[in-house]
Design an enzyme around this catalytic site. Sequence first.
Site, PDB file in Angstrom:
ATOM      1  N   LYS A  64       0.861  -1.186   0.000  1.00 37.79           N
ATOM      2  CA  LYS A  64       0.000   0.000   0.000  1.00 37.79           C
ATOM      3  C   LYS A  64       0.891   1.226   0.000  1.00 37.79           C
ATOM      4  O   LYS A  64       1.847   1.297   0.786  1.00 37.79           O
ATOM      5  CB  LYS A  64      -0.850  -0.019   1.292  1.00 37.79           C
ATOM      6  CG  LYS A  64      -1.817   1.119   1.420  1.00 37.79           C
ATOM      7  CD  LYS A  64      -3.170   0.754   0.875  1.00 37.79           C
ATOM      8  CE  LYS A  64      -4.122   1.930   0.744  1.00 37.79           C
ATOM      9  NZ  LYS A  64      -3.891   2.793  -0.411  1.00 37.79           N
ATOM     10  N   LYS A  88       5.076   2.056   8.406  1.00 38.98           N
ATOM     11  CA  LYS A  88       3.885   2.813   8.820  1.00 38.98           C
ATOM     12  C   LYS A  88       2.682   1.874   8.954  1.00 38.98           C
ATOM     13  O   LYS A  88       1.929   1.942   9.919  1.00 38.98           O
ATOM     14  CB  LYS A  88       3.599   3.895   7.781  1.00 38.98           C
ATOM     15  CG  LYS A  88       2.675   4.975   8.272  1.00 38.98           C
ATOM     16  CD  LYS A  88       2.385   5.990   7.187  1.00 38.98           C
ATOM     17  CE  LYS A  88       3.633   6.713   6.715  1.00 38.98           C
ATOM     18  NZ  LYS A  88       3.334   7.748   5.717  1.00 38.98           N
ATOM     19  N   LYS A 100       5.085   2.097  -3.042  1.00 41.54           N
ATOM     20  CA  LYS A 100       5.044   3.518  -3.438  1.00 41.54           C
ATOM     21  C   LYS A 100       5.206   3.614  -4.943  1.00 41.54           C
ATOM     22  O   LYS A 100       5.796   2.729  -5.575  1.00 41.54           O
ATOM     23  CB  LYS A 100       6.177   4.307  -2.772  1.00 41.54           C
ATOM     24  CG  LYS A 100       5.886   5.797  -2.666  1.00 41.54           C
ATOM     25  CD  LYS A 100       4.956   6.090  -1.497  1.00 41.54           C
ATOM     26  CE  LYS A 100       4.589   7.554  -1.392  1.00 41.54           C
ATOM     27  NZ  LYS A 100       3.848   7.812  -0.152  1.00 41.54           N
ATOM     28  N   THR A 184      -4.891  12.595   7.009  1.00 38.05           N
ATOM     29  CA  THR A 184      -3.478  12.652   7.422  1.00 38.05           C
ATOM     30  C   THR A 184      -3.316  13.678   8.542  1.00 38.05           C
ATOM     31  O   THR A 184      -2.736  13.394   9.596  1.00 38.05           O
ATOM     32  CB  THR A 184      -2.597  13.015   6.215  1.00 38.05           C
ATOM     33  OG1 THR A 184      -2.805  12.021   5.222  1.00 38.05           O
ATOM     34  CG2 THR A 184      -1.135  13.089   6.582  1.00 38.05           C
ATOM     35  N   SER A 344      -7.344   5.323   4.357  1.00 37.72           N
ATOM     36  CA  SER A 344      -7.292   4.594   3.075  1.00 37.72           C
ATOM     37  C   SER A 344      -7.691   3.136   3.301  1.00 37.72           C
ATOM     38  O   SER A 344      -8.401   2.538   2.490  1.00 37.72           O
ATOM     39  CB  SER A 344      -5.884   4.642   2.479  1.00 37.72           C
ATOM     40  OG  SER A 344      -5.733   5.785   1.677  1.00 37.72           O
TER      41      SER A 344
HETATM   42  P1  NAD Z   1       0.521  18.577  -1.466  1.00 38.56           P
HETATM   43  O1  NAD Z   1       1.009  18.395  -2.842  1.00 38.56           O
HETATM   44  O2  NAD Z   1      -0.952  18.752  -1.250  1.00 38.56           O
HETATM   45  O3  NAD Z   1       1.262  19.833  -0.772  1.00 38.56           O
HETATM   46  C1  NAD Z   1       2.653  19.976  -0.732  1.00 38.56           C
HETATM   47  C2  NAD Z   1       2.926  21.392  -0.229  1.00 38.56           C
HETATM   48  O4  NAD Z   1       4.322  21.530  -0.004  1.00 38.56           O
HETATM   49  C3  NAD Z   1       2.535  22.509  -1.218  1.00 38.56           C
HETATM   50  O5  NAD Z   1       1.926  23.560  -0.506  1.00 38.56           O
HETATM   51  C4  NAD Z   1       3.883  22.989  -1.760  1.00 38.56           C
HETATM   52  O6  NAD Z   1       3.859  24.345  -2.145  1.00 38.56           O
HETATM   53  C5  NAD Z   1       4.737  22.781  -0.526  1.00 38.56           C
HETATM   54  N1  NAD Z   1       6.170  22.757  -0.806  1.00 38.56           N
HETATM   55  C6  NAD Z   1       6.843  22.159  -1.827  1.00 38.56           C
HETATM   56  N2  NAD Z   1       8.162  22.416  -1.723  1.00 38.56           N
HETATM   57  C7  NAD Z   1       8.302  23.192  -0.610  1.00 38.56           C
HETATM   58  C8  NAD Z   1       9.411  23.798   0.032  1.00 38.56           C
HETATM   59  N3  NAD Z   1      10.652  23.644  -0.456  1.00 38.56           N
HETATM   60  N4  NAD Z   1       9.194  24.534   1.155  1.00 38.56           N
HETATM   61  C9  NAD Z   1       7.954  24.684   1.668  1.00 38.56           C
HETATM   62  N5  NAD Z   1       6.861  24.133   1.099  1.00 38.56           N
HETATM   63  C10 NAD Z   1       7.042  23.401  -0.025  1.00 38.56           C
HETATM   64  O7  NAD Z   1       1.080  17.327  -0.645  1.00 38.56           O
HETATM   65  P2  NAD Z   1       0.515  16.681   0.677  1.00 38.56           P
HETATM   66  O8  NAD Z   1      -0.396  15.559   0.305  1.00 38.56           O
HETATM   67  O9  NAD Z   1       0.067  17.729   1.630  1.00 38.56           O
HETATM   68  O10 NAD Z   1       1.847  15.984   1.220  1.00 38.56           O
HETATM   69  C11 NAD Z   1       2.813  16.706   1.988  1.00 38.56           C
HETATM   70  C12 NAD Z   1       3.683  15.711   2.721  1.00 38.56           C
HETATM   71  O11 NAD Z   1       2.855  14.863   3.508  1.00 38.56           O
HETATM   72  C13 NAD Z   1       4.513  14.770   1.824  1.00 38.56           C
HETATM   73  O12 NAD Z   1       5.731  14.469   2.457  1.00 38.56           O
HETATM   74  C14 NAD Z   1       3.642  13.528   1.762  1.00 38.56           C
HETATM   75  O13 NAD Z   1       4.410  12.366   1.435  1.00 38.56           O
HETATM   76  C15 NAD Z   1       3.128  13.517   3.179  1.00 38.56           C
HETATM   77  N6  NAD Z   1       1.934  12.718   3.358  1.00 38.56           N
HETATM   78  C16 NAD Z   1       0.770  13.038   2.735  1.00 38.56           C
HETATM   79  C17 NAD Z   1      -0.332  12.223   2.918  1.00 38.56           C
HETATM   80  C18 NAD Z   1      -1.663  12.547   2.303  1.00 38.56           C
HETATM   81  O14 NAD Z   1      -2.631  11.798   2.573  1.00 38.56           O
HETATM   82  N7  NAD Z   1      -1.801  13.626   1.562  1.00 38.56           N
HETATM   83  C19 NAD Z   1      -0.233  11.086   3.735  1.00 38.56           C
HETATM   84  C20 NAD Z   1       0.964  10.807   4.384  1.00 38.56           C
HETATM   85  C21 NAD Z   1       2.051  11.632   4.179  1.00 38.56           C
END
Ligand code: NAD
Length: 415
Positions: A64, A88, A100, A184, A344
Amino acid sequence: MLDQALTRLDEAARHLELDADVLEKLKYPRETTKVRLLIRMDDGSRKSFMAWRCRYDDTRGPTKGGIRFHPDSTDEEVETLAFWMTFKCAVMNLPYGGGKGAVRVDPHTLSKSELERLSRAYIQAFSKIIGPDRDIPAPDVYTNSMIMGWMADEYASIVGESTPAVITGKPIALGGSLGRDDATARGGFYLVRHLAEKLGLAPGGRVAIQGFGNAGQHIARLLASDGYKIVAVSDSGGAISCPSGLDLERLFAAKRTGSVTSLAGSNGVTALPGDEIVSVECDLLVPAALEDMIHAENAASVRARVVLELANGPVTPEADAILARKGVVVLPDILANAGGVTVSYFEWVQNRQGYYWPVEDVHARLKTAMEREGEAIWEMAAKHATTLRSAAYVHALSRLAQAIEAHGTQQFFAS
Ligand code: NAD
């Protein structure tokens, strides 16, 4: 990157008596498939994009993990993210292994039709690898529910039947789960609430958030609704701060049309270089962007007392050691952001049952799961006199080891 991640495995293994089989199995990804996707662009030309799917370990169940669309994605990043997913899912006791996927692309440069073609091309390439009992993708950075809907639809046309459980994070109208959109952040929020007293946090506390996408925006809303003050946020355009607290509605509006930095210069909001978000004076720092954002060069400047890792891998092992020496408590990613994969899992269960739960049930089950595993990890950290990260890895590794050893160990076969 993978070597760094594996140091966490070695460290956890020191706290357990493991059969050698366990480390031999978990040291390497089981399979990584790399494909070049070729799509027709709107101007009639053809363009190719590198894409991956990694199934790191499937001992505890089908793999997953999300699919990321990012211009810097690499084989190693995908394998590292799949390794983290393995741990996780074990931390949360979900019946899954870790996987992934990624496409090396900046999705902002594609038209909507190109993005749909690329998403469908990904499924055409990987349809034999994924499946509801084999490998179940979900959204990640720069992918969303609409993309998951396109992907589920493409899979259904390839296999000839509706198979919503092949992918999670779908739109509600296409078999998504209520409560998946903010899961999340909500999982991290329930964890902070549950451990607040032990962490020395309380409503009124100041919060800085790095990254203002799905995870960042929802955690801002949830913490603010509990009385926390969001004093700084950043996105890829830079950072802003306001010691008296940022106005969330303005932040969301700014993000809808561009970067949060457009708010700088009025209402007491000042602009900061993006990297300085980590050293803002606050009680809780929430990395919610990408990997390796808190590293050996900036960890000493962290002024928060608690770090909630909603991003995957935002703190490098060197930075971890610096934060531990400073007494900063890190709520580690494999626990702190596990709300996403937990809901999920609920979506996959609902798809297979064909029966959909009210949002209150989703929230209640998520809260129970976060509190149960958070408490177990807190106690394990106290028992082993170690960080919460090490404790989370020990907790996950003991579950993975039980599953691996249940197939027989070296001792069993050699005797
Ligand atoms: P997203 O694409 O919705 O948002 C990413 C954000 O990060 C955007 O606002 C972007 O502008 C910002 N960003 C990119 N580069 C940056 C930088 N250098 N400095 C500051 N901000 C920056 O992604 P998301 O789903 O919110 O995921 C964010 C993190 O959370 C990732 O590491 C992802 O793997 C993790 N995550 C997400 C989920 C989920 O369900 N969405 C679950 C587990 C982990």
